[in-house]
Design an enzyme around this catalytic site. Structure first.
Site, PDB file in Angstrom:
ATOM      1  N   THR A 145      12.880   2.656 -24.606  1.00 55.12           N
ATOM      2  CA  THR A 145      14.148   1.940 -24.789  1.00 55.12           C
ATOM      3  C   THR A 145      15.350   2.865 -24.631  1.00 55.12           C
ATOM      4  O   THR A 145      15.468   3.881 -25.325  1.00 55.12           O
ATOM      5  CB  THR A 145      14.196   1.314 -26.188  1.00 55.12           C
ATOM      6  OG1 THR A 145      13.085   0.431 -26.339  1.00 55.12           O
ATOM      7  CG2 THR A 145      15.497   0.560 -26.409  1.00 55.12           C
ATOM      8  N   GLU A 146      16.231   2.535 -23.696  1.00 56.15           N
ATOM      9  CA  GLU A 146      17.457   3.310 -23.451  1.00 56.15           C
ATOM     10  C   GLU A 146      17.176   4.813 -23.316  1.00 56.15           C
ATOM     11  O   GLU A 146      17.972   5.659 -23.737  1.00 56.15           O
ATOM     12  CB  GLU A 146      18.484   3.067 -24.564  1.00 56.15           C
ATOM     13  CG  GLU A 146      18.992   1.633 -24.628  1.00 56.15           C
ATOM     14  CD  GLU A 146      19.764   1.222 -23.399  1.00 56.15           C
ATOM     15  OE1 GLU A 146      20.337   2.097 -22.741  1.00 56.15           O
ATOM     16  OE2 GLU A 146      19.776   0.016 -23.088  1.00 56.15           O
ATOM     17  N   LEU A 147      16.017   5.128 -22.751  1.00 56.02           N
ATOM     18  CA  LEU A 147      15.598   6.510 -22.487  1.00 56.02           C
ATOM     19  C   LEU A 147      15.437   7.349 -23.761  1.00 56.02           C
ATOM     20  O   LEU A 147      15.524   8.583 -23.710  1.00 56.02           O
ATOM     21  CB  LEU A 147      16.578   7.203 -21.529  1.00 56.02           C
ATOM     22  CG  LEU A 147      16.797   6.511 -20.171  1.00 56.02           C
ATOM     23  CD1 LEU A 147      17.763   7.319 -19.308  1.00 56.02           C
ATOM     24  CD2 LEU A 147      15.484   6.325 -19.426  1.00 56.02           C
TER      25      LEU A 147
END
Length: 468
Positions: A145-147
């Site tokens: 998630t979101e890196l």
């Protein structure tokens, strides 16, 4: 040889309807179907479909030289199947080319990796299972998630079987180092890290249509010149962005689709290739280990987790949600488990962020204020927890719950042991059958050979000489 590794992310949460305090205990459906339908259909029409068609053309026109990767959450797949099924067909065509790699994600774009490792593992598995079911692929690389990534997460990713992880090339982690290399995770060296080049990514996602930017307008020719001018030893440029960059964040009228489709031609002129993430970690050796002691992400300038956990409202909401994790995993109520997935979407906590309202993030929120987002979510969560309590009441204390969990896990281990023993016995039986059949065949062959040998002996025997 330089290469570009594109990763396009697709995520859509189930947005919540306005849920009042008086709805708690009376209304167990939490979602704004009209809003979800409207947003998903609009973004798919403006962005996802024309972008996917452009990627298909790029692959066909370059005879497979252009390659990229996609990461799609389970909640996005569910809504796209429901509202825009033709886009799922397009994804199938991309998968069939063999030039598009599907990268694993968490099912609901959640924060589970930060607070609940067991839930994180289950969500990643659920996402991989869905991708395999729809497109016949088995991801080898993951984009959280979101890196989001840290040293604590790396060993778990290796245990899940992943060979690589796409994450942020945060300056406070890299220091003087460049993101344009493959690194190994310090806490799990078998896991290779591909780091986003934030500057070049933002040139497309944020600055492409900014007329005040000193490099405006951005052309494919100019962009490839920048990549070609990087030091020769920097061989991989990772560009990670949401697919809705094309057509939504950057409208079609800005020329963003023409820019995208022109990239392969100018890349070929400069000897720049396109690789998938698995190709990158297979072809390139890591230049060293990278330690990330605290979680980093792609969110805002801080590149940390404060976008979702930066204030007391957010931390309170996350704690109350994940405190119910063990109980939810024990229940068999499919609807409850589904709501559990949808309520974990990181978007709900992002809407509560006080540092994004008034800035770029405010436009993505369906709420007028962070407090309104918090109040609405907590009302929904209160009803959800009432339903969880009906399954496993609060009167079940931690000791009883832990005892129950221990029993269940012991049973799971016993089942696994019995399964291994069964497989071993099956292999032994198959081996015995093979050996027994071989012996029988040899014995039959020997028995058949004896009469033939006797007949041959009689045939060649010479007659005795007659006495004179």
């Amino acid at each position: 040889m330089k290469a570009i590794c594109f990763n396009f992310a697709i995520h859509q949460p189930y947005r919540l309807k306005r849920y009042r305090f008086f709805d708690i205990g009376n209304d167990h459906y939490y979602y704004d179907d009209f809003l979800n339908d409207d947003i998903v259909t609009r973004i798919a029409t403006q962005s996802y479909i024309p972008a996917a068609e452009a990627l298909l053309r790029m692959i066909e026109e370059t005879k497979g030289a252009f390659r990229c990767s996609l990461s799609i959450t389970g909640t996005a797949l569910e809504q796209l199947e429901q509202y825009v099924p033709e886009f799922i067909d397009l994804l199938g065509k991309l998968a069939a080319t063999g030039k598009v790699e599907f990268v694993a994600e968490t099912y609901s774009h959640s924060l589970a990796s930060l607070v609940d490792p067991e839930e994180f593992a289950q969500q990643v598995k659920a996402n991989c299972d869905r991708l395999h079911q729809l497109f016949g692929v088995k991801p080898k690389v993951i984009r959280n998630t979101e890196l989001i990534y840290s040293d604590e997460i790396a060993p778990q990713l290796t245990a899940m079987g992943f060979k690589g992880c796409i994450t942020e090339g945060a300056k406070h982690i890299l220091g003087w180092k460049s993101p344009n290399y493959v690194y190994a995770a310090a806490s799990s060296p078998k896991l290779k890290l591909l780091l986003k080049n934030s500057k070049l990514t933002d040139d497309i996602t944020s600055r492409f249509s900014d007329t005040t930017w000193d490099e405006y307008p951005l052309t494919a020719d100019k962009f490839m010149d920048w990549i070609a001018s990087t030091p020769a030893e920097e061989q991989i440029i990772n560009l990670c962005m949401n697919l809705d960059t094309f057509g939504s964040l950057q409208p079609a009228g800005t020329g963003i689709f023409q820019f995208l489709e022109a990239l392969p031609r100018f890349a070929a002129e400069r000897g720049i290739e396109f690789w998938t993430p698995t190709e990158a970690i297979t072809k390139l050796k890591s230049v060293g280990e990278l330690s990330v002691p605290y979680p980093m992400s792609a969110a805002d300038e801080a590149r940390d987790t404060s976008a979702w956990l930066g204030n007391q409202l957010q931390r309170e909401a996350v704690k109350k949600l994940y405190d119910a994790g063990e109980r939810v995993r024990l229940c068999e109520d499919r609807r409850l488990k589904q709501d559990w997935q949808y309520l974990q979407a990181s978007d709900h906590f992002f809407y509560m962020s006080t540092k994004h309202f008034g800035g770029g993030g405010a436009g993505f929120s369906p709420y007028e204020t962070p407090f309104q987002a918090f109040t609405n979510y907590m009302n929904v969560l209160a009803d959800f927890l009432v339903r969880v309590d009906e399954q496993y009441p609060l009167s079940v204390d931690n000791e009883e719950l832990n005892s129950l969990l221990k029993t269940i896990r012991n049973q799971e281990r016993e089942i696994e042991q019995l399964t291994r023993e069964k497989d071993s016995m099956r292999q032994d039986l198959e081996q015995y059958n093979i050996e027994h059949k071989t012996r029988e065949t040899a014995e039959v062959a020997a028995a058949e050979a004896k009469p033939k040998a006797k007949a041959k002996a009689k045939t060649v025997r010479k007659p005795k000489a007659k006495a004179e």
